[in-house]
Design a protein around this motif. Sequence first.
Motif, PDB file in Angstrom:
ATOM      1  N   VAL A  80     -28.399   8.350  43.692  1.00  0.00           N
ATOM      2  CA  VAL A  80     -28.843   7.255  42.807  1.00  0.00           C
ATOM      3  C   VAL A  80     -27.801   6.145  42.873  1.00  0.00           C
ATOM      4  CG1 VAL A  80     -29.440   6.603  40.442  1.00  0.00           C
ATOM      5  CG2 VAL A  80     -30.026   8.892  41.309  1.00  0.00           C
ATOM      6  N   CYS A  81     -28.152   5.044  43.550  1.00  0.00           N
ATOM      7  CA  CYS A  81     -27.250   3.906  43.751  1.00  0.00           C
ATOM      8  C   CYS A  81     -27.525   2.850  42.675  1.00  0.00           C
ATOM      9  CB  CYS A  81     -27.527   3.321  45.135  1.00  0.00           C
ATOM     10  SG  CYS A  81     -26.532   1.881  45.552  1.00  0.00           S
ATOM     11  N   HIS A  82     -26.501   2.072  42.328  1.00  0.00           N
ATOM     12  CA  HIS A  82     -26.735   1.006  41.347  1.00  0.00           C
ATOM     13  C   HIS A  82     -27.773   0.007  41.879  1.00  0.00           C
ATOM     14  CE1 HIS A  82     -24.813  -0.544  37.516  1.00  0.00           C
ATOM     15  NE2 HIS A  82     -25.743  -1.441  37.785  1.00  0.00           N
ATOM     16  N   SER A  83     -27.898  -0.110  43.198  1.00  0.00           N
ATOM     17  CA  SER A  83     -28.918  -0.994  43.776  1.00  0.00           C
ATOM     18  C   SER A  83     -30.331  -0.524  43.404  1.00  0.00           C
ATOM     19  CB  SER A  83     -28.791  -1.042  45.303  1.00  0.00           C
ATOM     20  OG  SER A  83     -27.503  -1.469  45.674  1.00  0.00           O
ATOM     21  N   ASP A  84     -30.497   0.788  43.218  1.00  0.00           N
ATOM     22  CA  ASP A  84     -31.812   1.314  42.805  1.00  0.00           C
ATOM     23  C   ASP A  84     -32.193   0.714  41.451  1.00  0.00           C
ATOM     24  OD1 ASP A  84     -31.292   2.922  44.999  1.00  0.00           O
ATOM     25  OD2 ASP A  84     -31.285   4.812  43.888  1.00  0.00           O
TER      26      ASP A  84
ATOM     27  N   GLY B 274     -34.338   4.643  46.095  1.00  0.00           N
ATOM     28  CA  GLY B 274     -33.748   5.815  46.774  1.00  0.00           C
ATOM     29  C   GLY B 274     -33.444   5.532  48.231  1.00  0.00           C
ATOM     30  N   HIS B 275     -32.131   5.407  48.558  1.00  0.00           N
ATOM     31  CA  HIS B 275     -31.764   5.198  49.962  1.00  0.00           C
ATOM     32  C   HIS B 275     -30.530   6.005  50.347  1.00  0.00           C
ATOM     33  CE1 HIS B 275     -29.665   1.209  48.525  1.00  0.00           C
ATOM     34  NE2 HIS B 275     -28.963   2.256  48.201  1.00  0.00           N
ATOM     35  N   GLU B 276     -30.377   7.157  49.679  1.00  0.00           N
ATOM     36  CA  GLU B 276     -29.305   8.099  50.048  1.00  0.00           C
ATOM     37  C   GLU B 276     -29.984   9.452  50.228  1.00  0.00           C
ATOM     38  OE1 GLU B 276     -25.445   6.034  47.866  1.00  0.00           O
ATOM     39  OE2 GLU B 276     -26.417   7.694  46.828  1.00  0.00           O
TER      40      GLU B 276
ATOM     41  N   GLY C 157     -30.543   6.290  55.399  1.00  0.00           N
ATOM     42  CA  GLY C 157     -29.801   5.425  54.500  1.00  0.00           C
ATOM     43  C   GLY C 157     -30.638   4.247  54.026  1.00  0.00           C
ATOM     44  N   CYS C 158     -30.036   3.065  54.057  1.00  0.00           N
ATOM     45  CA  CYS C 158     -30.652   1.893  53.419  1.00  0.00           C
ATOM     46  C   CYS C 158     -31.694   1.192  54.271  1.00  0.00           C
ATOM     47  CB  CYS C 158     -29.567   0.894  53.048  1.00  0.00           C
ATOM     48  SG  CYS C 158     -28.300   1.616  52.002  1.00  0.00           S
ATOM     49  N   MET C 159     -31.728   1.482  55.577  1.00  0.00           N
ATOM     50  CA  MET C 159     -32.649   0.751  56.472  1.00  0.00           C
ATOM     51  C   MET C 159     -33.586   1.728  57.173  1.00  0.00           C
ATOM     52  SD  MET C 159     -30.013  -1.807  58.474  1.00  0.00           S
ATOM     53  CE  MET C 159     -28.840  -0.562  58.955  1.00  0.00           C
TER      54      MET C 159
ATOM     55  N   LEU D 141     -24.775   8.167  52.572  1.00  0.00           N
ATOM     56  CA  LEU D 141     -25.728   7.312  53.286  1.00  0.00           C
ATOM     57  C   LEU D 141     -25.764   5.878  52.784  1.00  0.00           C
ATOM     58  CD1 LEU D 141     -27.258   8.551  55.686  1.00  0.00           C
ATOM     59  CD2 LEU D 141     -26.893  10.323  54.008  1.00  0.00           C
ATOM     60  N   CYS D 142     -25.275   5.635  51.539  1.00  0.00           N
ATOM     61  CA  CYS D 142     -25.086   4.241  51.108  1.00  0.00           C
ATOM     62  C   CYS D 142     -23.662   4.038  50.609  1.00  0.00           C
ATOM     63  CB  CYS D 142     -26.106   3.805  50.056  1.00  0.00           C
ATOM     64  SG  CYS D 142     -25.711   2.150  49.427  1.00  0.00           S
ATOM     65  N   ALA D 143     -23.258   4.772  49.565  1.00  0.00           N
ATOM     66  CA  ALA D 143     -21.905   4.568  49.010  1.00  0.00           C
ATOM     67  C   ALA D 143     -20.837   4.806  50.079  1.00  0.00           C
ATOM     68  CB  ALA D 143     -21.679   5.498  47.823  1.00  0.00           C
TER      69      ALA D 143
ATOM     70  N   TYR E 204     -19.356  11.184  40.135  1.00  0.00           N
ATOM     71  CA  TYR E 204     -19.289   9.745  40.266  1.00  0.00           C
ATOM     72  C   TYR E 204     -20.550   9.239  40.934  1.00  0.00           C
ATOM     73  CZ  TYR E 204     -14.813   9.455  38.097  1.00  0.00           C
ATOM     74  OH  TYR E 204     -13.823   9.503  37.137  1.00  0.00           O
ATOM     75  N   ARG E 205     -21.482  10.140  41.183  1.00  0.00           N
ATOM     76  CA  ARG E 205     -22.790   9.750  41.698  1.00  0.00           C
ATOM     77  C   ARG E 205     -23.815  10.749  41.192  1.00  0.00           C
ATOM     78  NH1 ARG E 205     -23.836   4.836  43.487  1.00  0.00           N
ATOM     79  NH2 ARG E 205     -24.491   4.637  45.646  1.00  0.00           N
ATOM     80  N   PHE E 206     -24.909  10.240  40.639  1.00  0.00           N
ATOM     81  CA  PHE E 206     -26.040  11.123  40.347  1.00  0.00           C
ATOM     82  C   PHE E 206     -26.770  11.412  41.652  1.00  0.00           C
ATOM     83  CE2 PHE E 206     -25.927   8.833  36.144  1.00  0.00           C
ATOM     84  CZ  PHE E 206     -25.597   9.943  35.371  1.00  0.00           C
TER      85      PHE E 206
END
Length: 351
Positions: free
Chosen positions: A40-44, A62-64, A88-90, A157-159, A338-340
């Motif tokens: 779960v990224c802050h970008s989500d 969701g990109h991780e 990942g993100c792309m 995959l993102c962070a 530090y990451r959900f």
Amino acid sequence: MSKTLAYAAQSPDTPLALLEIQRREVGPDDVAIDILYCGVCHSDLHTARNEWKNTLYPSVPGHEIVGTVTAIGRNVKHFKVGDIAGVGCMVDSCQHCSPCAEGIEQYCENGFTGTYNGPVFGGENTLGGYSSSIVVNQKFVLHIRHKDNLAAVAPLLCAGITTYSPLRQWKVGPGQKVGIVGLGGLGHMGVKIAAAMGAYVVLFTTSPNKREDALRLGAAEVVVSKNPQEMAAHANSFDFILNTVAAPHDLNQFLNLLKLDATMTLVGAPDSPHPSPNVFGLIFKRRRIAGSLIGGIAETQEMLDFCAEHNIVSDIEMIPMQSINQAYERMLKSDVKYRFVIDMATLKQSA
Ligand code: NAP
Ligand code: ZN
């Protein structure tokens, strides 16, 4: 087409909820993946709530993504059914512009296609990793070489790549003093990776209670950025600073810590601008402010292999899919260690 379960936002102010979506048939170059875990990224959150004013609804963030390969197209040579794979993100890019030719698809001149929210310059929506399965072109699928703890691999995959890429670009290594600003999902990966690259890492936080964790994660020193004396002790001393903060803030307090010619790179993407920095702070020391966007596919694979070799994963809190809306609220309070990561097996309980 095949049906899959997902969690989606239908508008900026409705909570995410169950939605049945369609995935395309597996084409000749495609890899189909059953999703095990999604970070779960802050970008989500920025996207689900339309904070960047470009969200296409329904929005499945969701990109991780880490999962198991369940089918491959006839041209796919480097993945087989049963492999553990990452996305990942792309999920696409033009493949012919000069950045794509260089393998930095995130800077595709025609706009890469995000794993969610479609092509960056507009186009048909794409639906991301808060779902049971996904079908992705093999060029955008990553090999996972970690043998266990796969849930904690997902955030790489993102962070992981968003911090690894600028640390590599600015040639961070032994003998350098490197600052990481913000101990969230990106920041904690930045601390681990910069320390593994051999740098002397100083973590800047607004949360004094994160001090012990930052030291455990690999920081040599921790500075509470709200404390002017602690900040002043580091004036003009940094070779590089990576700023991961997700909210607008005063950049001068960090720029003043850079040496002559040194750079602070911003990766945080707040929904409104930072106050403009003091130009004298920049010109008198030829300091630089830069930005950096995720990383290319080849570099993402390099980062995953680097992390597997150095035994680096994310520090995670696993949540069921049904807790995503509470998780967003906690993320806004910097209450994440530090990451959900979503255990995607829980998604079917909502069906
Ligand atoms: P996160 O887990 O929420 O972490 C952000 C951290 O910033 C917080 O833990 C907090 O750390 C600090 N912070 C938050 N509000 C602050 C404030 N008002 N003032 C000072 N510090 C504050 O978020 P993330 O997932 O790491 O993402 C960080 C940002 O990077 C987001 O904007 C995200 O969209 C963006 N992002 C960019 C890229 C890219 O390619 N450039 C890729 C992914 C994400 P402390 O408690 O330690 O102060
Ligand atoms: Zn992200």
